[in-house]
Design a protein around this motif. Structure first.
Motif, PDB file in Angstrom:
ATOM      1  N   MET A  58      29.532  38.555   3.014  1.00 44.21           N
ATOM      2  CA  MET A  58      29.735  39.343   1.738  1.00 44.21           C
ATOM      3  C   MET A  58      30.634  40.433   1.955  1.00 44.21           C
ATOM      4  O   MET A  58      31.334  40.574   3.022  1.00 44.21           O
ATOM      5  CB  MET A  58      28.411  39.697   1.501  1.00 44.21           C
ATOM      6  CG  MET A  58      27.073  38.924   1.221  1.00 44.21           C
ATOM      7  SD  MET A  58      27.400  37.701   0.068  1.00 44.21           S
ATOM      8  CE  MET A  58      26.598  38.458  -1.222  1.00 44.21           C
ATOM      9  N   THR A  60      29.698  43.816   1.623  1.00 42.84           N
ATOM     10  CA  THR A  60      28.827  44.876   2.157  1.00 42.84           C
ATOM     11  C   THR A  60      27.625  44.611   2.902  1.00 42.84           C
ATOM     12  O   THR A  60      27.042  43.447   2.696  1.00 42.84           O
ATOM     13  CB  THR A  60      28.516  45.961   0.987  1.00 42.84           C
ATOM     14  OG1 THR A  60      27.520  45.515   0.267  1.00 42.84           O
ATOM     15  CG2 THR A  60      29.726  46.438   0.136  1.00 42.84           C
ATOM     16  N   GLU A  62      24.721  45.860   2.353  1.00 42.93           N
ATOM     17  CA  GLU A  62      23.666  45.721   1.345  1.00 42.93           C
ATOM     18  C   GLU A  62      23.658  44.218   0.646  1.00 42.93           C
ATOM     19  O   GLU A  62      22.349  43.894   0.420  1.00 42.93           O
ATOM     20  CB  GLU A  62      24.034  46.881   0.228  1.00 42.93           C
ATOM     21  CG  GLU A  62      23.736  48.459   0.829  1.00 42.93           C
ATOM     22  CD  GLU A  62      24.866  48.891   1.629  1.00 42.93           C
ATOM     23  OE1 GLU A  62      26.115  48.462   1.582  1.00 42.93           O
ATOM     24  OE2 GLU A  62      24.865  49.640   2.468  1.00 42.93           O
ATOM     25  N   GLU A  63      24.836  44.073   0.702  1.00 39.68           N
ATOM     26  CA  GLU A  63      24.780  42.725  -0.197  1.00 39.68           C
ATOM     27  C   GLU A  63      24.391  41.568   0.661  1.00 39.68           C
ATOM     28  O   GLU A  63      23.477  40.637   0.439  1.00 39.68           O
ATOM     29  CB  GLU A  63      26.147  41.984  -0.509  1.00 39.68           C
ATOM     30  CG  GLU A  63      26.843  42.964  -1.629  1.00 39.68           C
ATOM     31  CD  GLU A  63      28.145  42.606  -2.192  1.00 39.68           C
ATOM     32  OE1 GLU A  63      28.886  42.410  -1.055  1.00 39.68           O
ATOM     33  OE2 GLU A  63      28.764  42.796  -3.218  1.00 39.68           O
ATOM     34  N   GLU A  66      20.543  41.569   0.551  1.00 36.62           N
ATOM     35  CA  GLU A  66      20.282  41.090  -0.571  1.00 36.62           C
ATOM     36  C   GLU A  66      20.224  39.564  -0.421  1.00 36.62           C
ATOM     37  O   GLU A  66      19.162  38.914  -1.004  1.00 36.62           O
ATOM     38  CB  GLU A  66      21.053  41.679  -1.769  1.00 36.62           C
ATOM     39  CG  GLU A  66      20.502  40.895  -3.222  1.00 36.62           C
ATOM     40  CD  GLU A  66      21.435  41.559  -4.293  1.00 36.62           C
ATOM     41  OE1 GLU A  66      21.573  40.643  -5.186  1.00 36.62           O
ATOM     42  OE2 GLU A  66      22.145  42.515  -4.084  1.00 36.62           O
ATOM     43  N   ALA A  67      21.246  39.014  -0.106  1.00 33.06           N
ATOM     44  CA  ALA A  67      21.265  37.519   0.159  1.00 33.06           C
ATOM     45  C   ALA A  67      20.096  37.034   1.145  1.00 33.06           C
ATOM     46  O   ALA A  67      19.661  36.000   0.773  1.00 33.06           O
ATOM     47  CB  ALA A  67      22.726  37.259   0.664  1.00 33.06           C
TER      48      ALA A  67
END
Length: 83
Positions: A58, A60, A62-63, A66-67
């Motif tokens: 991704m 970031t 953070e992403e 989330e993934a």
């Protein structure tokens, strides 16, 4: 490079290393004295940061989180069957 130690453009490449080419041309010279496994790819630069964790890539951290949460929650659909 996945396996082996070929010369790419005259330079030895170790396993699990990425080779990039900054020039246009008609070919790439690869020479090997033993078995090798290579993966070739081509893409335009995305001009964004890249963050990788396991199979997730991704832009970031953070992403990535989330993934991972989406995967653990089963939101990616059924796992592929590998024969």
């Amino acid at each position: 490079m996945i396996e082996g130690r070929p010369e790419v453009g005259g330079t030895v490449v170790e396993p699990w290393h990425l080779v990039t080419f900054d020039q246009d041309g008609d070919g790439i010279e690869v020479a090997a004295s033993g078995p090798v496994r290579l993966v070739f790819g081509h893409a335009d630069p995305i001009d964004e940061p890249v963050v990788a964790h396991g199979p997730f890539v991704m832009t970031t951290r953070e992403e990535i989180g989330e993934a991972i949460r989406d995967y653990q929650a089963g939101l990616f659909g059924p796992a592929p069957v590998i024969a």
